[in-house]
Enzyme design. Structure first.
Site, PDB file in Angstrom:
ATOM      1  N   HIS A  56      55.689  -3.275   0.828  1.00 20.79           N
ATOM      2  CA  HIS A  56      55.632  -2.663  -0.501  1.00 20.79           C
ATOM      3  C   HIS A  56      55.141  -1.230  -0.347  1.00 20.79           C
ATOM      4  O   HIS A  56      54.175  -0.957   0.373  1.00 20.79           O
ATOM      5  CB  HIS A  56      54.674  -3.477  -1.384  1.00 20.79           C
ATOM      6  CG  HIS A  56      54.406  -2.844  -2.704  1.00 20.79           C
ATOM      7  ND1 HIS A  56      55.397  -2.241  -3.451  1.00 20.79           N
ATOM      8  CD2 HIS A  56      53.266  -2.722  -3.438  1.00 20.79           C
ATOM      9  CE1 HIS A  56      54.870  -1.769  -4.568  1.00 20.79           C
ATOM     10  NE2 HIS A  56      53.580  -2.041  -4.583  1.00 20.79           N
ATOM     11  N   ASN A  99      55.339   4.522  -6.017  1.00 21.97           N
ATOM     12  CA  ASN A  99      55.225   3.068  -6.113  1.00 21.97           C
ATOM     13  C   ASN A  99      56.131   2.588  -7.252  1.00 21.97           C
ATOM     14  O   ASN A  99      55.851   2.851  -8.418  1.00 21.97           O
ATOM     15  CB  ASN A  99      53.761   2.704  -6.382  1.00 21.97           C
ATOM     16  CG  ASN A  99      53.541   1.213  -6.537  1.00 21.97           C
ATOM     17  OD1 ASN A  99      54.484   0.433  -6.639  1.00 21.97           O
ATOM     18  ND2 ASN A  99      52.285   0.807  -6.564  1.00 21.97           N
ATOM     19  N   CYS A 143      53.760  -6.296  -8.534  1.00 23.04           N
ATOM     20  CA  CYS A 143      54.522  -5.664  -7.449  1.00 23.04           C
ATOM     21  C   CYS A 143      55.148  -6.679  -6.497  1.00 23.04           C
ATOM     22  O   CYS A 143      55.887  -6.301  -5.590  1.00 23.04           O
ATOM     23  CB  CYS A 143      53.630  -4.720  -6.658  1.00 23.04           C
ATOM     24  SG  CYS A 143      52.952  -3.431  -7.685  1.00 23.04           S
TER      25      CYS A 143
HETATM   26  C1  LIG Z   1      44.562   5.223  -5.950  1.00 23.16           C
HETATM   27  C2  LIG Z   1      44.178   5.749  -4.577  1.00 23.16           C
HETATM   28  C3  LIG Z   1      45.270   6.653  -4.046  1.00 23.16           C
HETATM   29  C4  LIG Z   1      42.918   6.589  -4.733  1.00 23.16           C
HETATM   30  O1  LIG Z   1      42.500   7.032  -3.458  1.00 23.16           O
HETATM   31  P1  LIG Z   1      40.977   6.908  -3.030  1.00 23.16           P
HETATM   32  O2  LIG Z   1      40.868   7.510  -1.703  1.00 23.16           O
HETATM   33  O3  LIG Z   1      40.591   5.447  -3.186  1.00 23.16           O
HETATM   34  O4  LIG Z   1      40.280   7.817  -4.092  1.00 23.16           O
HETATM   35  P2  LIG Z   1      39.086   7.462  -5.088  1.00 23.16           P
HETATM   36  O5  LIG Z   1      39.626   6.613  -6.226  1.00 23.16           O
HETATM   37  O6  LIG Z   1      37.934   6.939  -4.308  1.00 23.16           O
HETATM   38  O7  LIG Z   1      38.768   8.881  -5.649  1.00 23.16           O
HETATM   39  C5  LIG Z   1      38.253   9.905  -4.815  1.00 23.16           C
HETATM   40  C6  LIG Z   1      38.104  11.167  -5.611  1.00 23.16           C
HETATM   41  O8  LIG Z   1      39.394  11.711  -5.912  1.00 23.16           O
HETATM   42  C7  LIG Z   1      39.508  11.937  -7.309  1.00 23.16           C
HETATM   43  N1  LIG Z   1      40.895  11.747  -7.714  1.00 23.16           N
HETATM   44  C8  LIG Z   1      41.491  10.606  -8.141  1.00 23.16           C
HETATM   45  N2  LIG Z   1      42.770  10.847  -8.429  1.00 23.16           N
HETATM   46  C9  LIG Z   1      42.988  12.151  -8.159  1.00 23.16           C
HETATM   47  C10 LIG Z   1      44.126  12.974  -8.254  1.00 23.16           C
HETATM   48  N3  LIG Z   1      45.326  12.507  -8.670  1.00 23.16           N
HETATM   49  N4  LIG Z   1      44.016  14.256  -7.892  1.00 23.16           N
HETATM   50  C11 LIG Z   1      42.829  14.759  -7.459  1.00 23.16           C
HETATM   51  N5  LIG Z   1      41.709  14.014  -7.356  1.00 23.16           N
HETATM   52  C12 LIG Z   1      41.792  12.735  -7.708  1.00 23.16           C
HETATM   53  C13 LIG Z   1      38.571  10.937  -7.946  1.00 23.16           C
HETATM   54  O9  LIG Z   1      38.211  11.349  -9.225  1.00 23.16           O
HETATM   55  C14 LIG Z   1      37.431  10.964  -6.969  1.00 23.16           C
HETATM   56  O10 LIG Z   1      36.656  12.084  -7.242  1.00 23.16           O
HETATM   57  P3  LIG Z   1      35.054  12.016  -7.129  1.00 23.16           P
HETATM   58  O11 LIG Z   1      34.768  11.695  -5.679  1.00 23.16           O
HETATM   59  O12 LIG Z   1      34.626  13.379  -7.537  1.00 23.16           O
HETATM   60  O13 LIG Z   1      34.625  10.923  -8.069  1.00 23.16           O
HETATM   61  C15 LIG Z   1      43.917   4.615  -3.577  1.00 23.16           C
HETATM   62  O14 LIG Z   1      42.718   3.949  -3.908  1.00 23.16           O
HETATM   63  C16 LIG Z   1      45.042   3.607  -3.574  1.00 23.16           C
HETATM   64  O15 LIG Z   1      46.183   3.916  -3.316  1.00 23.16           O
HETATM   65  N6  LIG Z   1      44.705   2.334  -3.789  1.00 23.16           N
HETATM   66  C17 LIG Z   1      45.658   1.280  -3.786  1.00 23.16           C
HETATM   67  C18 LIG Z   1      46.389   1.327  -5.046  1.00 23.16           C
HETATM   68  C19 LIG Z   1      47.616   0.520  -5.025  1.00 23.16           C
HETATM   69  O16 LIG Z   1      48.211   0.331  -4.006  1.00 23.16           O
HETATM   70  N7  LIG Z   1      47.993   0.068  -6.187  1.00 23.16           N
HETATM   71  C20 LIG Z   1      49.201  -0.601  -6.386  1.00 23.16           C
HETATM   72  C21 LIG Z   1      49.019  -2.052  -6.396  1.00 23.16           C
HETATM   73  S1  LIG Z   1      50.601  -2.714  -6.415  1.00 23.16           S
END
Ligand SMILES: CC(C)(COP(=O)(O)OP(=O)(O)OC[C@H]1O[C@@H](n2cnc3c(N)ncnc32)[C@H](O)[C@@H]1OP(=O)(O)O)[C@@H](O)C(=O)NCCC(=O)NCCS
Length: 332
Positions: free
Chosen positions: A259, A289, A118
């Protein structure tokens, strides 16, 4: 001309996103998710995707590049170098940059891709700055373009809702006003965190085989919460570094273009830099993204909304898989 008096000025910008849109409601039909979950956790509402249009990374680049060249009032033949930040080139070889070189008719330009996830566009701006400062090149086209949907696993709800496709471009030109253009730029990497974000198969370590086709390993794997934690820290760190390098403070900025990966990451960065909401650009709701394309797309949008004009100080900052991160401070 001494090295210190050579500036690298951003004289033209352009962008392109595909027409087709996937909404959160569309994802409710693909995986077990909801508009409410996606909106509150990420800020994303829609993303533009190539779908079955046949478009690839270079096609989007060509459109963004033509806009940027017209904006710079420059002919493709004047370009010395084409750099594309991408981790989703059209094919393994040749590079997307070479394909773009041919279609633009940029016959005097060298061309290569930069894979810095990214942060590819920020890495590209840094490379352009170095080439221009050294006196080697005068006119460089820097792009960020991704077809992330080509490496998205649509069975993995934790990642598939995040990504979109698009391209952005900037023409960087040698000048002689050190108060303009790229004033400071930092790029960095920490390869110890490879396991947080990767695509397992399709490279030389794990080539595609009949056995692994369709098992999801050609799609992006991500440990979202760990990436989140590192992202906030490194984006803050590199933002402060480039401001210090240029002798500026956050309050001198007209706009920060971070970003566009997650609205909560952007908000945390904004709070850590003590900036008001209106100084930090957000368009993640429309594009998701788009990796290395997100910042150059956002810059075009910010200008067309009247938020940027010549003379403004802009901070661009990004992070991505690797880990890699970096920031670039530009006086337009
Ligand atoms: C990916 C992201 C949105 C997930 O959010 P989060 O708050 O960390 O969520 P978690 O991964 O802890 O998951 C929480 C719960 O939501 C669930 N979940 C994940 N994706 C889901 C979706 N699309 N819809 C519904 N539930 C979802 C998970 O299974 C988890 O359930 P559980 O508690 O029963 O196990 C977040 O971590 C993020 O944006 N991280 C940075 C990623 C990024 O910027 N990447 C690009 C790099 S360039």
């Amino acid at each position: 001309m001494s090295k210190d008096s050579i500036s690298a000025e951003m004289v033209g910008i352009g962008c392109y996103v595909p027409e087709k849109v996937l909404t959160n409601a569309d994802f409710e039909r693909i995986v077990d998710t909801s508009d409410e979950w996606i909106t509150t956790r990420t800020g994303i509402k829609r993303r533009h995707v190539v779908g079955d249009s046949g478009e690839a990374t270079s096609d989007m680049c060509i459109k963004a590049a033509r806009q940027a060249l017209a904006d710079a009032d420059m002919s493709p033949k004047e370009l010395d170098l084409i750099l594309i930040g991408t981790c989703t080139p059209d094919m393994k070889t040749p590079s997307a940059a070479v394909i773009v070189q041919r279609h633009l008719g940029a016959t005097n330009a060298a061309a290569f891709d930069i894979n810095a996830a990214c942060v590819g566009y920020i890495y590209g701006l840094k490379a352009a700055l170095a080439f221009i400062k050294s006196g080697m090149y005068r006119n460089i086209l820097v792009m960020g373009s991704e077809t992330l949907t080509s490496i998205t696993n649509y069975q993995d709800r934790t990642t598939c809702v995040l990504f979109g496709d698009g391209a952005g471009a900037a023409v960087i030109k040698a000048g002689n006003d050190p108060t303009r253009g790229i004033l400071a730029s930092r790029i960095a990497a920490d390869g110890r965190h490879e396991e947080l974000l990767f695509v397992k198969t399709g490279g030389s370590r794990n080539p595609v085989t009949p056995e692994n086709i369709g098992n999801g390993s050609q799609g992006i794997y991500m440990n979202g919460s760990e990436i989140f934690r590192h992202a906030v820290r490194y984006m803050q760190e590199s933002s402060i570094q480039v401001l210090e390098d240029a002798g500026m403070k956050p309050e001198d900025l007209k706009l920060v273009i971070p970003h566009q990966a997650n609205i909560r990451i952007i908000d945390s960065l904004r709070k850590r830099l003590h900036l008001p909401k209106e100084k930090v650009f957000v368009n993640i709701q429309e594009y998701g993204n788009t990796s290395s394309a997100s910042i150059p797309i956002a810059m075009v949008e910010a200008r067309s909304r009247g938020l940027l004009e010549k003379g403004d100080l802009v901070l661009m900052v990004s992070f991505g898989g690797g880990l890699v991160w970096g920031a670039c401070l530009v006086r337009l």
